[in-house]
Design a protein around this motif. Structure first.
Motif, mmCIF file in Angstrom:
data_model
loop_
_atom_site.group_PDB
_atom_site.id
_atom_site.type_symbol
_atom_site.label_atom_id
_atom_site.label_comp_id
_atom_site.label_asym_id
_atom_site.label_seq_id
_atom_site.Cartn_x
_atom_site.Cartn_y
_atom_site.Cartn_z
ATOM 1 N N GLY A 37 11.807 -6.789 6.356
ATOM 2 C CA GLY A 37 10.436 -6.992 5.877
ATOM 3 C C GLY A 37 9.810 -5.735 5.318
ATOM 4 N N GLY A 38 10.640 -4.756 4.981
ATOM 5 C CA GLY A 38 10.102 -3.540 4.357
ATOM 6 C C GLY A 38 9.808 -2.413 5.331
ATOM 7 N N LEU A 39 10.118 -2.631 6.619
ATOM 8 C CA LEU A 39 9.838 -1.586 7.610
ATOM 9 C C LEU A 39 10.762 -0.374 7.433
ATOM 10 C CD1 LEU A 39 9.263 -3.717 10.846
ATOM 11 C CD2 LEU A 39 7.536 -2.575 9.437
ATOM 12 N N LEU A 46 -5.756 -0.258 8.016
ATOM 13 C CA LEU A 46 -4.477 0.406 8.313
ATOM 14 C C LEU A 46 -3.858 0.973 7.037
ATOM 15 C CD1 LEU A 46 -2.444 1.123 10.495
ATOM 16 C CD2 LEU A 46 -1.309 -1.071 10.093
ATOM 17 N N CYS A 47 -3.988 0.204 5.958
ATOM 18 C CA CYS A 47 -3.433 0.630 4.676
ATOM 19 C C CYS A 47 -4.132 1.913 4.186
ATOM 20 C CB CYS A 47 -3.593 -0.496 3.657
ATOM 21 S SG CYS A 47 -2.841 -0.127 2.082
ATOM 22 N N PHE A 59 6.392 -0.260 4.967
ATOM 23 C CA PHE A 59 5.918 -1.631 4.794
ATOM 24 C C PHE A 59 4.932 -1.732 3.630
ATOM 25 C CE2 PHE A 59 2.738 -4.939 5.790
ATOM 26 C CZ PHE A 59 3.560 -6.056 5.826
ATOM 27 N N PHE A 60 3.926 -0.847 3.635
ATOM 28 C CA PHE A 60 2.921 -0.893 2.558
ATOM 29 C C PHE A 60 3.522 -0.474 1.220
ATOM 30 C CE2 PHE A 60 -0.206 -0.555 6.137
ATOM 31 C CZ PHE A 60 -0.802 -1.794 5.923
ATOM 32 N N LEU A 61 4.446 0.497 1.275
ATOM 33 C CA LEU A 61 5.098 0.910 0.029
ATOM 34 C C LEU A 61 5.917 -0.226 -0.562
ATOM 35 C CD1 LEU A 61 6.204 4.541 0.994
ATOM 36 C CD2 LEU A 61 4.681 3.933 -0.894
ATOM 37 N N ASN A 62 6.520 -1.031 0.326
ATOM 38 C CA ASN A 62 7.327 -2.158 -0.140
ATOM 39 C C ASN A 62 6.452 -3.215 -0.808
ATOM 40 O OD1 ASN A 62 9.879 -3.540 -0.379
ATOM 41 N ND2 ASN A 62 9.173 -4.954 1.218
#
Lengths: 267, 142
Positions: free
Chosen positions: A140-142, A224-225, A102-105
Motif C-alpha cells: 500500500g505504499g508504506l 498528518l500529511c 505512503f503519502f509520496l506514493n
C-alpha cells in the motif's frame, strides 16, 4: 528671547509653547531621520540598467512577497517546527518512513498525470511501474522497493506541464504557508492539489464509511500529511546565514532547484 | 559579501547602503546584492576596515593593521597552542607561496596538509571529516 520683551502672558505662553515644541522635537526626533546621504559606492554607478544579473528575477510584488516570507517564517517557527519536533520525538523512525512513503506514493498520481500530459514516455512508464510495485510489494505504499530496484521517482507537476507548453513562470509569488512559487506554479499547485484530493477521496470511498467518520479521517490525514511534508522538508528559515536569503531563495525557485527532499525513505 | 553588508549597515558607514537609510525586513536588497558582489576584499579592507581602526588609533597604518591581523604576529602563541590544529590543501588558491611551510614550521604534526582539494575541498573527504571530528571529541573519548 525677542518675544519675552512683550511681557504679556500671551508672549510667555507662546515662548513656553515654542520651548516645549523644541524639546519635544529633540526628544523624539530619531537619529535615523537625518538626511540620507548617497553611498560611496552607489548602486547607480556600479549597476548597469542594460545588463541582466544572475540574481535578477521578475518580482513586481516584492513588498508583498517579503511580508509573506516573514509571515511564513514565523508560522514555521511557532507552529510547524514545534509540531514536527514533537512528531519526530514520539514517532519511531520506521513509522515516519512508512508515512512518508505512503503519502509520496499517493502523490505519484501527480507525477503520472503530468508525465502523460507532457508526453514523456520514460517518466510515464517509470511512474506507472513505481505505483504498481510500491502499492503491491510495498504494501500500500508504506515501502519503496522501486527505488532499490533502480526505478527512481520522476518529479513532475502541473507547473512543469504549463512550462512544457510554453507558459512563462510569470511573477515570483510567495504563497502563505506553501512558500516560494511563481504565478504559473501556484496555479499548477491548485490543479495538483485537486487531483491529489480526488485520488485520496477515491481511496477513502472504498471503505464505505459514514460521512462523519469520513470527514474525521480526511481531517486527520490532512494534518498528518502536512506534518509529514514539513518533516521531509529540510529547509529552515534564516539558516543560510545570509542577509540576502530572500534573493537566494527566489533565485533557486526560478532555477527549479529543489531543496525539499522528495526521495523515498529507507532505514 | 555578508560581512561587508553587516559592517556597512551596523556602522552606518554609507559605503553601499546610503548613509542614514533605514532598512526593514521588507526592503529590497537586490540592487545592493549586486554591488556587494562586485566589491573585492581589498575594497572592504581599504574602505571600511582600515578607516574604522584608523579613527580609533590614528597612528595605525594599513601595513600595521594588516600585520596585526596575520597569523605570523601570533606565531609564538600558535607554536604552543595544543588546542589549535590546521587542516589545509596544498593547492588552495587563497595561499601565497611559503604559507604551507609556515604551517608546517609553526604547527608541526598539528598541521595536516593534503596534496589536493583546492579551497575547502577536504570538507567532502570522509577521512578528513573523521580526523576533524576526532579532534573535537573530549580528551577521554578519543
Amino acid at each position: 528671547m525677542i518675544m519675552l520683551k512683550c511681557g504679556t502672558s500671551f508672549g510667555k505662553v507662546f515662548i513656553l509653547f515654542v520651548v516645549i515644541c523644541t524639546l519635544n522635537a529633540c526628544a523624539t526626533a530619531p537619529v535615523k531621520q537625518e538626511s540620507i546621504i548617497p553611498a560611496k559606492r552607489p548602486v547607480s554607478e556600479i549597476i548597469r540598467e542594460d545588463v541582466v544579473y544572475p540574481i535578477d528575477a521578475y518580482d513586481p510584488w516584492e513588498g508583498f512577497n517579503r511580508r509573506i516570507y516573514k509571515f511564513n517564517a514565523k508560522i514555521d517557527k511557532y507552529i510547524f517546527l514545534p509540531v514536527v519536533n514533537v512528531y519526530e520525538t514520539i514517532t519511531p523512525d520506521f513509522m515516519e518512513c512508512g508515512i512518508s512513503n505512503f503519502f509520496l506514493n499517493i502523490g505519484e498520481i501527480t507525477n503520472l498525470t503530468n508525465s502523460i500530459l507532457q508526453l514523456k514516455g520514460e517518466s510515464t512508464l517509470k511512474t506507472a511501474e513505481r505505483i504498481v510495485i510500491n502499492t503491491t510489494v510495498g504494501i500500500g505504499g508504506l515501502f519503496d522497493p522501486s527505488t532499490s530496484m533502480g526505478i527512481y521517482r520522476q518529479d513532475e507537476d502541473f507547473g512543469q506541464t504549463l512550462s512544457h507548453y510554453g507558459l512563462e513562470a510569470g511573477p515570483y509569488l510567495v504563497l502563505p504557508v506553501f512558500g516560494p512559487s511563481s504565478l504559473r506554479d501556484a496555479a499548477g499547485l491548485t490543479v495538483d492539489f485537486a487531483l491529489y484530493n480526488a485520488m485520496f477521496s477515491a481511496i477513502v470511498n472504498e471503505f464505505n464509511m459514514d460521512s462523519s467518520d469520513e470527514d474525521l479521517l480526511n481531517a486527520g490525514v490532512a494534518i498528518l500529511c502536512s506534518i509529514d511534508t514539513r518533516h521531509r522538508t529540510k529547509f529552515r528559515y534564516y539558516e543560510t546565514g545570509s542577509p540576502f536569503e530572500y534573493e537566494w531563495i527566489r533565485s533557486f525557485t526560478f532555477r527549479k532547484e529543489r531543496w525539499t527532499y522528495s526521495g523515498s525513505c529507507f532505514l | 559579501m555578508n560581512m561587508l553588508f553587516v559592517t556597512d549597515v551596523m556602522t552606518n558607514a554609507g559605503y553601499i547602503i546610503p548613509k542614514n537609510l533605514v532598512l526593514t525586513s521588507y526592503s529590497s536588497l537586490t540592487d545592493y546584492f549586486k554591488v556587494y558582489g562586485r566589491t573585492r576584499f581589498t575594497d572592504y579592507f581599504n574602505d571600511i576596515l582600515y578607516p574604522y581602526y584608523h579613527s580609533a588609533q590614528p597612528d595605525m597604518t594599513k601595513k600595521s593593521l594588516s600585520t596585526s591581523m596575520s597569523l605570523k604576529s601570533i606565531e609564538d602563541y600558535l607554536k604552543n597552542a595544543k588546542k589549535i590544529r590546521v587542516v589545509h590543501n596544498k593547492d588552495d588558491i587563497i595561499l601565497k607561496t611559503g604559507e604551507i611551510d609556515f604551517f608546517r614550521r609553526v604547527f608541526g604534526d598539528r598541521a595536516k596538509i593534503y596534496p589536493r582539494g583546492g579551497h575547502c575541498g577536504n570538507l567532502a573527504y570522509k577521512d578528513n571529516i573523521a580526523y576533524m571530528i576526532d579532534f573535537f571529541k573530549p580528551e577521554g573519548v578519543r
